[in-house]
Each structure stands twice: as structure tokens, then as C-alpha cells.
Write an enzyme that holds these catalytic residues in place. Structure first.
Site, PDB file in Angstrom:
ATOM      1  N   PHE A   1       0.811  -1.222   0.000  1.00 43.05           N
ATOM      2  CA  PHE A   1       0.000   0.000   0.000  1.00 43.05           C
ATOM      3  C   PHE A   1       0.842   1.269   0.000  1.00 43.05           C
ATOM      4  O   PHE A   1       0.368   2.323   0.406  1.00 43.05           O
ATOM      5  CB  PHE A   1      -1.004  -0.012   1.157  1.00 43.05           C
TER       6      PHE A   1
ATOM      7  N   CYS B   1     -15.957   2.104   0.977  1.00 38.61           N
ATOM      8  CA  CYS B   1     -15.528   1.955   2.372  1.00 38.61           C
ATOM      9  C   CYS B   1     -14.569   3.044   2.836  1.00 38.61           C
ATOM     10  O   CYS B   1     -14.916   3.839   3.701  1.00 38.61           O
ATOM     11  CB  CYS B   1     -14.894   0.583   2.579  1.00 38.61           C
TER      12      CYS B   1
ATOM     13  N   GLY C   1     -10.614   5.023  -3.471  1.00 36.17           N
ATOM     14  CA  GLY C   1     -12.025   5.357  -3.611  1.00 36.17           C
ATOM     15  C   GLY C   1     -12.827   4.196  -3.071  1.00 36.17           C
ATOM     16  O   GLY C   1     -12.384   3.481  -2.185  1.00 36.17           O
TER      17      GLY C   1
END
Length: 462
Positions: free
Chosen positions: A256, A267, A264
Site C-alpha cells: 500500500f 468503504c 475510492g
């Protein structure tokens, strides 16, 4: 065991099918009759890899049924999972719990005897305590316990995340430490727990905070590398090489830390906004003030991409043909909620570009959100006559696409890598201009870029 799943959207339908896969008898319930008819016929009304197979297999085995009748659900089982949506309120960042509260009120009106309600929806901290008080006030012929079992599904991997989760979290009433709710839920997940999955029990508030805290941390990590990307763009650094370097630090990790267009979906954006709004309601808004900047960094990436495309088109996209490859907020999903890809396509259209969009799965959803965009039948069709091609969602077919597939149909060989997912050297070697977020250099092709004779044509989600 027999159980019901109240709410059969993305979360509920996945949970119902996967609980049946574990061998339970499951009844899915939703107020949307069309959705129930679709599921009962074995058709998932959204795209999620492998879920269709699980659904059909368990319907055929007689372990899975669907209904709109809450009275039937109340008599069918003693354990009821809540998978009702908690969207963002239209006038604030707070979560809208209207549908969740309505489902609980209507369910308990039908309950008799002893029942366990298990929430899976993402809710603000304090929701369980409020719901428990309401349940106690409204219950007349039933003894009802409430527990919270937050979901941690990744779109595109929801079946695997349900059947092989990295942990199961259960929050129970701290006022009743002798409750057996956690043990009853453990029986639901027995097959999973026997494989060694950690089973973490805690109080309501902590369980409510686990999901939003996890999403807030993930969003912060993504926005951090995108903030560094902004620095790289003006300072001459390469954000991918930088991420590789800091990712070797075990305290940080590489996952990440991929700079690009940002996050987007249904959640992360709504969860960090609801978390910050709840902190403000509790009088500790300053504790999560940084989430506002996390959100702003994320939104700035969309504007940065539009600016990059405009700069590449000599300062304006007015009258230019732009192909946008990707509409879903991420690959392996047809979800266009708060999709960066679709937002960029719409913004370019508003600035006068003739935008053509292609996505392998999200075309229908995208067209419902932005019907004025042109939707192509393939990447090649979208790129026909294009002055710029943008890879906005990192679908495998775009990542591994050969430059030759588009070279003969575009008007100008300009590729904009919004996800930093392409092999820039390969595209440059094929005579393309390659540009990407997170880099200051205007990448030029190794061969002279050509204007290609091609038909001019004019003219995506989370």
C-alpha cells in the site's frame, strides 16, 4: 446451524453464501424484491470473483434461500447477522444508520424466545450501546443479545476474505461478562477457527473501532505516499524507487505504498469521514484532525491527474479526444462509488474533452452515474482517435497490454499512467510519450512520436 443474514447487498450476499459454504442453513433477507429474486435465481447483482459459483452451489444444495419476509426470518433461526449498509449522510461526513436501525426494529418485532443479533456493518463507536437500549425497550416476547462482528472484506477478494480471514473480531456487551454470545459466534466460525484463524473477543466499543481504525490507517498510508509523490513531482524524485527503499524497513513495509490516483470505493472514503465526524461528536475531534488532510491529499490526486493531462495536451483538453481505461475504483470490481477513475473522466469531459471510457466490468454502473460520457466496447475502441490514453484503473488487461495494440488507432501516442502500473520503458521503446503521477520528468519516447492516421471519434466507478 440455522442463521439469517439481514441485508443482501455486497456484504450480506457474500456473508450468506459463504456461511452456507461452511455447511450452515442460511436465509438471506432484503427489502429489495428484485435483488432477492436475482439472488434466489443464482445470479449475483454485482461483480465479485467466485461468488456466483458459491451462491449457485449452495442454493442447489438446499443450504441457502432468500426472502423479503422478516417474519419468516424470525421463525427460521435464532442467530441473525446484520449486513445492512451504513452510507455517508448526504449533508455531512457522518454515517447514516437509518436502514440499520429500521432493520433492527422490524426484526425484533417478530422475535420470540432467545435470539442473538450479530452486527457486521461498519458503524460509529457507541452504536451497539444505543441499539442495545432500543432493543431492550422494544422487546416484549424475546430475550435478545447483541454482538458485533465487523467485516474486513476486500472487493475482488471477498469470498477468500470470508472463508480464510486473517482474524475474526467479536465484540460483546461489557455489562454482561458471563454472556455466551462469543462462544455461540465461535460455533458459527468453527471450521475457520480450526484452521488457526485468530479469534479476538472484546467489548462493543473496541470492536466498533477496529474496522474504522484499520481503514483509517490504510487510508493514511496511501495518502502518505501520495503526499510524497507531490514532493517528487516538483523535486525531481522517483516515488516508486523511494517507496521501494523505505518499504524495506520492517516497521513500514512495502504494501500500500503505491503512489497514484488514490483510493475510492464504498468503504475507505466514507469510513474515514464518519470516523472523524464521530470523534467530533465525542469532543475529541482534534485526535483525528489529520484524517481531513488524508482525505484532501487523496482528492488532490484527481486534480493532479487532470492537470497532468492538460499539460501534456499543450495546456488544454478542449476539443481533444481522451481515452480513459478504467472506471471501477479498483480492479476485480464493478464498484464505481467515489471512483477516482470515473471522477477524472467526468472532470475532463467538463473541461471540453471528448472522453471515451472502457472498463471490463463497470460499464453499466458507470453509465448510470455519468450517462453523458461515451462508453467504448474495448480498450482499442476507446483509444480510437485519442490524443491521450489514461490508464486509470490497474486491470491486468491494461497493465499487460502491448503498446502495439493501440499504436495504430490513436491520433497521438501519449500514455498517462495514473496508477504507475505500466512498464514505462516498454511504452517509450514503442514510440510513445509516457507520463505518470509522481515524477517530475516529462518522459519522452525513445523513437520519434508520430501522429497516426486514425478515425476521429469523441468520447467509469468504486
Amino acid at each position: 446451524m440455522k442463521m439469517t443474514v439481514i441485508g443482501c447487498g455486497y456484504l450480506g450476499a457474500t456473508h450468506a453464501a459463504c456461511m452456507a459454504e461452511l455447511g450452515h442453513e442460511v436465509l438471506g433477507v432484503d427489502v429489495d424484491a428484485a435483488k432477492i429474486d436475482s439472488l434466489a435465481a443464482g445470479t449475483v447483482p454485482f461483480f465479485e470473483p467466485n461468488l456466483d459459483d458459491v451462491l449457485k452451489r449452495n442454493i442447489a444444495a438446499g443450504r441457502l434461500r432468500f426472502t423479503t419476509d422478516l417474519a419468516e426470518a424470525a421463525s427460521f433461526a435464532r442467530v441473525h447477522f446484520l449486513g445492512v449498509g451504513t452510507p455517508q449522510q448526504p449533508t455531512s461526513g457522518a454515517a447514516d444508520l437509518t436502514a440499520l436501525r429500521t432493520a433492527v426494529r422490524e426484526l425484533i418485532g417478530h422475535l420470540r424466545g432467545r435470539h442473538l443479533i450479530v452486527g457486521k456493518s461498519t458503524v460509529p463507536v457507541g452504536t451497539c450501546a444505543e441499539l442495545a437500549d432500543e432493543i431492550a425497550a422494544l422487546s416484549r416476547s424475546a430475550t435478545i443479545e447483541l454482538a458485533w462482528n465487523p467485516e474486513f472484506l476486500r472487493e475482488g477478494f471477498a469470498v477468500d476474505d470470508t472463508l480464510r480471514p486473517d482474524r475474526i473480531v467479536v465484540g460483546t456487551d461489557p455489562r454482561h461478562p458471563d454472556s455466551d454470545a462469543a462462544d455461540r459466534i465461535a460455533q458459527v466460525y468453527r471450521a475457520i477457527l480450526e484452521d488457526g484463524t485468530p479469534y479476538l473477543t472484546m467489548d462493543w466499543a473496541t470492536a466498533e473501532l477496529v474496522k474504522v481504525s484499520a481503514n483509517a490507517f490504510l487510508a493514511t498510508k496511501i495518502s502518505f505516499i501520495n503526499a510524497i509523490s507531490e514532493i517528487c513531482e516538483v523535486a525531481g524524485g522517483d516515488v516508486t524507487a523511494l517507496a521501494d527503499a523505505i518499504g524495506h524497513d520492517a516497521r513500514i513495509g512495502r504494501r500500500f505504498l503505491n503512489a497514484g490516483l488514490g483510493f475510492g470505493g464504498g468503504c475507505l472514503p466514507k469510513d474515514i469521514r464518519a470516523f472523524a465526524a464521530r470523534a467530533q461528536e465525542l469532543g475529541v475531534g482534534d485526535a483525528l484532525a489529520f484524517l481531513r488532510e488524508v482525505d484532501e491529499v487523496n482528492m488532490r490526486r484527481r486534480a493532479a491527474l487532470v492537470g497532468l493531462v492538460e499539460k501534456a495536451c499543450d495546456g488544454s483538453v478542449l476539443g481533444r479526444n481522451v481515452a480513459v481505461l478504467g472506471a471501477a475504483f479498483k480492479p476485480e470490481s464493478d464498484d464505481v462509488r467515489d471512483s477516482p477513475a470515473l471522477a477524472v473522466a467526468a472532470q475532463l469531459s467538463l473541461r471540453g474533452a471528448r472522453v471515451s471510457v472502457f472498463d471490463p466490468k463497470a460499464m453499466g454502473n458507470a453509465a448510470r452515474v455519468f450517462p453523458t460520457l461515451r462508453y467504448a466496447e474495448s480498450a482499442r475502441d476507446a483509444a480510437r482517435g485519442a490524443d491521450a490514453v489514461i490508464v486509470a484503473t490497474e486491470w491486468a488487461e491494461f497493465v499487460h497490454m502491448s503498446p502495439a495494440e493501440l499504436s495504430t488507432v490513436v491520433s497521438r501516442r501519449l500514455i498517462v499512467d495514473a496508477r504507475r502500473c505500466l512498464d514505462g520503458d516498454a511504452w517509450r521503446a514503442a514510440g510513445w510519450e509516457y507520463r505518470a503521477l509522481g515524477s517530475s520528468a516529462v518522459a519522452t519516447p525513445t523513437a520519434t512520436a508520430e501522429l497516426v492516421d486514425a478515425p476521429q471519434t469523441s468520447d467509469f466507478l468504486v
